[in-house]
Design an enzyme around this catalytic site. Structure first.
Site, PDB file in Angstrom:
ATOM      1  N   VAL A 147       0.831  -1.209   0.000  1.00 45.17           N
ATOM      2  CA  VAL A 147       0.000   0.000   0.000  1.00 45.17           C
ATOM      3  C   VAL A 147       0.861   1.253   0.000  1.00 45.17           C
ATOM      4  CG1 VAL A 147      -1.962  -1.107   1.113  1.00 45.17           C
ATOM      5  CG2 VAL A 147      -0.196  -0.054   2.530  1.00 45.17           C
ATOM      6  N   HIS A 148       2.157   1.081   0.200  1.00 43.83           N
ATOM      7  CA  HIS A 148       3.101   2.212   0.142  1.00 43.83           C
ATOM      8  C   HIS A 148       3.859   2.107  -1.176  1.00 43.83           C
ATOM      9  CE1 HIS A 148       3.258   1.943   4.843  1.00 43.83           C
ATOM     10  NE2 HIS A 148       2.091   2.397   4.399  1.00 43.83           N
TER      11      HIS A 148
END
Length: 496
Positions: free
Chosen positions: A427-428
């Site tokens: 998600v990063h």
């Protein structure tokens, strides 16, 4: 009939951590700003906590070729800040030093970023997480770390008045989480910015080497189907549509981009305890084991261990079980604790265009990255056993539960591949239009200005030359404010 047109001083594409702060800063400086968002605008009253509905409304996902990694991002006004876990870390000095040394960003220092970081910290209400907001899930991670003598601490979060609903990444129904939806976007609107949801940027209009605006496809709010073109004319264009969109938008505009993508690869380890944990209550994330980090003064192999909610869908996805076995495991949900590995990858990937013009992402962790993931999984199993877990379920396909140090020690060492992991995701996301000092190896200069196109800037994580080793929203917001300031002053100087 000609397409509808809007005119402004600046158009910002994307309303998340990289776009909304830039829009607010430009509007407060007196510019007429249009802020475009491809997703819908949902308000706090719309966040009902129903997982399937909220995930479909607020998020988008894609799969990376080469590894099958799942990549997630926000897809609404406020972007990923609406669906993140509210964690706040200052930009690590070690990361800034690496960017200076390896990417020629000589002006990107702690002192130059400090005023922007301070403004972000105040705007979003970042503050240490106190005992009242440490869930049993978080406390078990803390207990295991203490028994093993590992460093760790409660993380700062951007909340005001958290009531421990455990729904941070479903929009936060209480309105406690200070996402861009509740902070930067209203701030931009109070300064006169116009926010257009359901407006997908197709390409940057470029004439004679200068950005002239953005060609937009308006989407029907009910169906999401195309509803007609729109052109937003502005001499200043700031791109902040996220890694899943910004590099592709540049490519569709005829600008070379997409190289240098980098991630924080993640897997999660789940443990079952005899006593109830109720890991679906309380902040979805709050405590981190920092022992193995390689930033903020640590010198480990480069991963953090952060407690994470045991919400049913995401927990089930990560368990190495199917059918009746999975049903039995999920029956123990109130007794489960879970922690996610946040790895500072060394791998690099790239973004290209698919035939339909959408982003196509190729990314595969290196053998070294996968080795460190295996190391992190083993350490988490040991931590949970130290905390008193009856069973630890590893995110390895077809693996048996671990019930003792002896069983953990008996696991045969093996080289992991992405397909060996039950759920490998990120998600990063970083890069694809990175800043740098070398024009031959960077899309943007240190000010975030796209080389060769006057008036065009990138202010989201696409402009960062690598991963941060920590949850990145504060770094992205601070950099966006810095780039907005440089864009405003740079364009003013150019016009003088």
């Amino acid at each position: 009939m000609s397409e509808p047109r809007l005119r402004a001083d600046a158009v910002v594409v994307g309303s998340g951590a990289g776009g909304a702060p830039a829009a607010a800063a430009l509007a407060e400086a007196g510019l007429e700003v249009v802020l475009l968002e491809a997703g819908a605008r949902w308000e706090t009253r719309d966040f009902d906590g129903e997982e399937a509905r909220m995930l479909a409304r607020l998020m988008k996902a894609t799969t990376a070729s080469g590894s099958g990694m799942e990549l997630y991002a926000g897809a609404c006004v406020g972007g990923s800040t609406v669906v993140n876990d509210a964690l706040c870390w200052a930009p690590p000095p070690e990361v800034l030093a690496r960017w200076r040394a390896e990417h020629g960003l000589v002006g990107l220092t702690e002192s130059t970023l400090a005023p922007h970081v301070e403004r972000v910290w105040a705007e979003i209400g970042a503050a240490p997480t106190g005992p009242a907001n440490l869930s049993r899930n978080a406390r078990l991670l803390e207990a295991g770390a203490r028994r093993l003598g590992w460093a760790g601490a409660a993380m700062a979060r951007n909340v005001r008045g958290c009531v421990n609903l455990g729904l941070c990444n479903l929009g936060c129904p209480s309105g406690a989480k200070q996402s861009a939806l509740l902070t930067w976007v209203p701030r931009a609107e109070r300064a006169g910015a116009r926010v257009l949801a359901h407006a997908r940027a197709l390409r940057v209009a470029i004439e004679a080497g200068r950005a002239r605006g953005v060609e937009v496809l308006r989407l029907d709010p009910a169906s999401g189907e195309p509803a007609g073109p729109l052109r937003v004319e502005a001499p200043l264009v700031v791109l902040a549509a996220g890694i899943l969109e910004t590099p592709a938008l540049l490519l569709r505009s005829g600008i070379a981009a997409g190289e240098g993508l980098q991630l924080h690869s993640s897997v999660s380890v789940t443990a079952r305890f005899a006593e109830p944990v109720y890991g679906f209550f309380g902040p979805t994330m709050a405590y981190a084991v920092t022992e193995f980090s390689d930033v903020h003064g640590r010198h480990g192999p480069g991963f953090m261990l952060e407690n994470v909610s045991v919400a049913a869908p995401v927990t089930a996805n990560a368990l190495p079980r199917f059918g009746a076995d999975l049903e039995r495991a999920m029956g123990a949900l109130p007794h489960l604790a879970r922690t996610v590995v946040v790895l500072r990858d060394e791998a690099r990937g790239r973004v290209t265009l698919a035939r339909d013009g959408s982003a196509r992402i190729a990314y595969a962790p290196t053998p070294g990255d996968l080795g460190r993931i295996g190391d992190a999984i083993g350490r988490l199993a040991r931590l949970y056993l130290a905390a008193g877990a009856e069973e630890v379920w590893l995110p390895l396909e077809a693996s048996a539960p671990i019930r003792s140090e002896a069983e953990l020690a008996a696991l045969a060492p093996r080289a992991l591949g992405p397909r060996d992991l039950t759920l490998l995701y990120a998600v990063h996301l970083f890069g694809g239009a990175a800043m740098g000092g070398d024009p031959a190896h960077s899309v943007c200069d240190e000010a975030g200005a796209v080389r060769g196109v006057a008036g065009l800037y990138v202010s989201d994580a696409s402009s960062l030359p690598g991963n941060t080793g920590v949850n990145p929203q504060v770094t992205i917001m601070a950099n966006a404010l810095r780039i907005a300031e440089r864009a405003r002053t740079g364009e003013r100087a150019r016009a003088a």
